[in-house]
Scaffold this active site. Structure first.
Site, PDB file in Angstrom:
ATOM      1  N   CYS A   1     -54.904 -14.375  48.821  1.00 30.06           N
ATOM      2  CA  CYS A   1     -53.567 -13.963  49.253  1.00 30.06           C
ATOM      3  C   CYS A   1     -52.520 -14.252  48.162  1.00 30.06           C
ATOM      4  CB  CYS A   1     -53.244 -14.605  50.590  1.00 30.06           C
ATOM      5  SG  CYS A   1     -51.979 -13.685  51.467  1.00 30.06           S
TER       6      CYS A   1
ATOM      7  N   HIS B   1     -57.682 -14.473  54.002  1.00 32.69           N
ATOM      8  CA  HIS B   1     -57.854 -15.936  53.912  1.00 32.69           C
ATOM      9  C   HIS B   1     -59.203 -16.415  54.449  1.00 32.69           C
ATOM     10  CE1 HIS B   1     -53.605 -17.054  53.071  1.00 32.69           C
ATOM     11  NE2 HIS B   1     -53.316 -15.974  53.765  1.00 32.69           N
TER      12      HIS B   1
ATOM     13  N   GLU C   1     -60.531 -19.079  53.872  1.00 31.02           N
ATOM     14  CA  GLU C   1     -60.426 -20.537  54.105  1.00 31.02           C
ATOM     15  C   GLU C   1     -59.903 -20.861  55.504  1.00 31.02           C
ATOM     16  OE1 GLU C   1     -58.335 -18.722  52.450  1.00 31.02           O
ATOM     17  OE2 GLU C   1     -56.295 -19.557  52.420  1.00 31.02           O
TER      18      GLU C   1
HETATM   19  N1  GLN Z   1     -46.381 -13.220  51.227  1.00 30.68           N
HETATM   20  C1  GLN Z   1     -46.898 -14.214  50.315  1.00 30.68           C
HETATM   21  C2  GLN Z   1     -46.525 -13.882  48.876  1.00 30.68           C
HETATM   22  O1  GLN Z   1     -46.097 -12.789  48.596  1.00 30.68           O
HETATM   23  C3  GLN Z   1     -48.389 -14.376  50.449  1.00 30.68           C
HETATM   24  C4  GLN Z   1     -48.741 -14.867  51.838  1.00 30.68           C
HETATM   25  C5  GLN Z   1     -50.003 -15.655  51.925  1.00 30.68           C
HETATM   26  O2  GLN Z   1     -50.521 -16.203  50.954  1.00 30.68           O
HETATM   27  N2  GLN Z   1     -50.487 -15.759  53.132  1.00 30.68           N
HETATM   28  O3  GLN Z   1     -46.686 -14.692  48.034  1.00 30.68           O
END
Ligand code: GLN
Length: 192
Positions: free
Chosen positions: A77, A174, A176
């Site tokens: 992410c 994710h 994790e």
């Molecule tokens: N929206 C976050 C970003 O742009 C990422 C969100 C996340 O890691 N769950 O960094």
């Protein structure tokens, strides 16, 4: 195997506990010397601008770039955004992976969702059907990939949400935050 988790902000504890379940030794990385001797690194989800700014403050940007040229790194992410070379805006990026990402591509926190995705490469670590429960939280999309980048998973609408370039991995979701250890097992295979 000794694996680092970048521990500046975000879901690094969750990564650490899955890696430890799998028998890896885990080091929390906050300063450049924490990278010494590691075999691979995970950059967790969180907020990519915050992770990037803290990485600059702690003098980690160049050491991480150097590390990623010789070792496996997996970004989940926000971590995938930080690994990318283009996030459409000015923020510190490692620029290691030839992917362009669109941040918050699904909208706001309330638009977070979970979906079962087919991820064929997981067959290398388990005989189970390679369906993986994937959690998206204000997630990015991988909108463009370079020619050396392999696509590992797509949404039903064909948008790319997991990719690999050599020993670099990026997932919009994710692993994790689930009990399923297969993606982490796959990463440990990439590290070896
Ligand atoms: N929206 C976050 C970003 O742009 C990422 C969100 C996340 O890691 N769950 O960094």
């Amino acid at each position: 195997m000794e694996i680092g988790v970048l521990a500046l902000q975000g879901s690094f504890h969750e990564h650490q506990s899955i890696l430890e379940k799998l028998g890896a030794q885990v080091v929390q990385v906050r300063l450049p010397h924490d990278l010494d001797g590691l075999d691979g690194l995970i950059i967790p989800g969180g907020e990519s601008t915050t992770i990037g700014k803290l990485a600059v403050d702690f003098g980690l940007l160049e050491p991480l770039q150097h590390f990623g040229k010789e070792h496996a790194i997996w970004g989940t992410c926000a971590g995938s955004i930080f690994l990318s070379k283009d996030a459409h805006r000015q923020q510190p990026l490692l620029g290691l992976m030839d992917i362009q990402v669109e941040r918050n591509a699904f909208g706001r926190q309330v638009d977070s969702f979970e979906i079962d995705l087919e991820i064929p490469v997981l067959q290398s670590v388990s005989n189970k059907k390679p369906i993986f429960h994937s959690i998206f939280i204000r997630a990015p999309l991988i909108e463009k990939v370079g020619k050396n980048v392999e696509i590992l998973a797509k949404l039903p609408n064909e948008k790319v949400v997991a990719a690999r370039q050599g020993r670099l991995l990026a997932t919009s979701f994710h692993p994790e935050l689930t009990e399923d250890t297969r993606f982490h097992q796959y990463f440990l295979e990439v590290v070896q």
